[in-house]
Design an enzyme around this catalytic site. Structure first.
Site, mmCIF file in Angstrom:
data_model
loop_
_atom_site.group_PDB
_atom_site.id
_atom_site.type_symbol
_atom_site.label_atom_id
_atom_site.label_comp_id
_atom_site.label_asym_id
_atom_site.label_seq_id
_atom_site.Cartn_x
_atom_site.Cartn_y
_atom_site.Cartn_z
ATOM 1 N N CYS A 5 77.041 28.068 82.896
ATOM 2 C CA CYS A 5 76.777 29.372 82.864
ATOM 3 C C CYS A 5 75.206 29.697 82.398
ATOM 4 O O CYS A 5 74.658 28.769 81.950
ATOM 5 C CB CYS A 5 77.582 30.168 82.152
ATOM 6 S SG CYS A 5 79.436 29.928 82.313
ATOM 7 N N GLY A 32 75.348 30.202 87.698
ATOM 8 C CA GLY A 32 76.772 30.614 88.067
ATOM 9 C C GLY A 32 76.374 31.889 88.875
ATOM 10 O O GLY A 32 75.592 33.016 88.548
ATOM 11 N N ASN A 106 78.044 29.624 77.291
ATOM 12 C CA ASN A 106 77.712 28.613 78.068
ATOM 13 C C ASN A 106 78.178 27.242 77.500
ATOM 14 O O ASN A 106 77.708 26.756 76.289
ATOM 15 C CB ASN A 106 76.376 28.621 78.580
ATOM 16 C CG ASN A 106 76.144 27.342 79.580
ATOM 17 O OD1 ASN A 106 74.883 26.738 79.429
ATOM 18 N ND2 ASN A 106 77.051 26.954 80.197
ATOM 19 N N GLY A 107 79.360 26.717 78.091
ATOM 20 C CA GLY A 107 79.800 25.346 77.322
ATOM 21 C C GLY A 107 81.389 25.298 77.590
ATOM 22 O O GLY A 107 81.942 25.907 78.315
ATOM 23 N N TYR A 245 69.373 18.462 87.732
ATOM 24 C CA TYR A 245 69.929 19.285 88.504
ATOM 25 C C TYR A 245 70.171 20.968 88.017
ATOM 26 O O TYR A 245 69.727 21.698 88.819
ATOM 27 C CB TYR A 245 71.423 18.901 89.185
ATOM 28 C CG TYR A 245 71.982 19.725 90.078
ATOM 29 C CD1 TYR A 245 71.768 19.687 91.284
ATOM 30 C CD2 TYR A 245 73.182 20.547 89.693
ATOM 31 C CE1 TYR A 245 72.503 20.508 92.095
ATOM 32 C CE2 TYR A 245 73.877 21.494 90.504
ATOM 33 C CZ TYR A 245 73.324 21.483 91.776
ATOM 34 O OH TYR A 245 73.986 22.272 92.699
#
Ligand code: SF4
Length: 475
Positions: A5, A32, A106-107, A245
């Protein structure tokens, strides 16, 4: 449960914080695209608007003007198919009898299920299936005389990856896990502070980059300014996939701009797997830089062989296979006049399930390429990720099931070369022990239970656009 995210936070009395958060989320959209949300606070109340879809779909002028205040947090979410629902959009509000807060993360918390069951036992109610709500309720339930003490207590119990922003009616808190798995950076605007998953978000809103939030650090920002509480961090585990990426090439992570690191990956591939070819191309956009690096190192001219429809989402992070399959066809249009009769090197970022690459090879062959030599920046991915990236189960990972020659045959290429782990580390230019490389090696930076149960919590199955206004008095 698994997410990759984008998060953002701002404390700035003189700015339109909701609008800046909107633009920052716009810059972080690549992390996201399934839901977006913004929460603001004005010293007394927290307001939040969340919805399914990209940030420009969820927010319009009317929505942004409802989000008054001088503090804001925002979130772009990716999720797996099973938890694709409006109630999982973040920021999420959690509350108990004493107080409330909004949280975005985020995680991935590895021990979320255990903590969830404990919190339910204490009477905490859950409205989503996210581990973010587990973190929020854990903070609320933790002992402490102030928020920092509560957060310090809570994070001692969290295992996994979390880059988190927390909003109370009058303060902004920033938390990063001790391994520093997901990126998080700090910047300034004229009258305040901002934090973001990636520095590109700071650039877009005119904020100045200050530094990374260090692993294990807690930052509190309020009317008195910024205060940092450095945590213990004996081991580092930054996700190497951010370099390959996830993150944008114009972002700086761990002091390195990603664009040259990606070029170096392409150059490394040219050294490790040289090939007699006429032209080289990177699969746009994530392997474009690596394609130029391969060309520079090998002396083979670089071309654009595929034109990308930029308005189609990234196939790897689309939530289900049906959409991924459709995405490949919608996403690329080959340039036959460039490719016809040529021996082609194609540089790509990674092969995960092996569902996208055969379609790319097929498109290029159909456009006339005589030979196709695939070169891949990520070493073979053999193990799943438990730190917030929804790659696949081990059974779905093609490199866990097939040898490299078998993969080459499966994707329909004339040759296939993966960058070595050493080549990847050299490209990034930081010591190996800075990174998590677990999806290549199976050596996770903290113990994980390989057959983890998926956390499926009792939840309301809300749908469509969701608006919540929460009147929370100051604590
Ligand atoms: S397992 Fe792979 S994708 Fe997951 S955090 Fe580690 S390096 Fe990143």
């Amino acid at each position: 449960m698994h997410e990759s995210c984008g998060i953002f936070g701002i404390y700035s009395p003189d700015e339109d914080v909701a609008r800046l958060t909107f633009f920052a989320l716009f810059a972080l959209q690549h992390r996201g695209q399934e839901s977006s949300g913004i929460a603001t606070a004005d010293g007394k109340k927290i307001r939040v608007i969340t919805g399914m879809g990209r940030v420009s779909y969820v927010f319009d002028e009317g929505a942004l003007s409802n989000l008054s205040g001088h503090i804001a947090i925002g979130h772009n979410r990716y999720s797996t198919a099973g938890s694709s629902r409006a109630s999982n959009a973040q920021p999420i509000i959690v509350r108990n009898d004493d107080s409330s807060l909004a949280i975005a993360n985020n995680g991935n918390i590895i021990n979320a299920k255990y903590l969830y069951e404990e919190l339910v036992g204490q009477g905490y109610k859950f409205n989503s299936t996210t581990d973010t709500e587990v973190i929020g309720n854990l903070i609320l339930s933790s002992p402490g005389n102030n928020w920092v003490e509560k957060i310090q207590h809570a994070i001692r119990r969290l295992q996994g990856a979390y880059s988190t922003v927390v909003l109370t009616p009058d303060e902004l808190f920033v938390i990063r896990d001790p391994l520093g798995v997901r990126p998080l950076c700090l910047g300034t605007v004229d009258s305040g502070w901002v934090v973001a998953s990636e520095s590109c978000a700071l650039d877009h809103i005119g904020a100045a980059f200050v530094r990374e939030v260090t692993p294990g650090e807690i930052i509190v920002i309020n009317k008195n300014g910024l205060e940092s509480y450095k945590g213990e961090s004996s081991k580092k585990g930054a996700c190497i996939f951010e370099y390959i990426y996830f993150a944008r090439p114009d972002s700086i992570i761990n002091g390195r701009l990603l664009y040259p690191a990606r070029q170096a990956m392409g150059a490394g591939l040219a050294r490790e797997y040289p090939v007699d070819a006429d032209i080289v191309m990177g699969v746009p956009d994530s392997a474009t830089a690596a394609g130029t690096g391969f060309a520079r190192e090998s002396g083979i001219p670089v071309v654009e062989g595929l034109i990308k429809n930029r308005y189609v989402g990234r196939t790897f992070i689309e939530p289900d296979q049906r959409i991924r399959d459709l995405g490949v066809k919608l996403k690329f249009n080959p340039l036959s006049q460039v490719l016809d009769g040529e021996r082609l090197v194609v540089v790509d970022d990674s092969i995960v399930r092996g569902t996208t690459t055969p379609s790319v090879v097929k498109i290029l062959r159909k456009a006339g390429a005589k030979e196709i030599h695939m070169r891949i920046c990520a070493p073979p991915i053999k193990y799943p990720c438990f730190f917030g990236v929804d790659m696949a189960t081990r059974r779905e990972l093609i490199a866990a099931q097939k040898t490299i020659p078998e993969i080459c045959e499966f994707i329909g290429a004339d040759s296939l070369g993966y960058l070595s782990i050493d080549g990847l580390i050299n490209s990034v230019g930081l010591p190996r022990d800075n990174f998590c490389l677990a999806c290549f090696t199976g050596d996770y930076p903290i113990p994980v239970q390989l057959e983890m149960d998926k956390l499926e919590l009792e939840t309301m199955a809300a749908g469509g656009h969701q608006e919540v206004y929460d009147g929370t008095e100051g604590r």
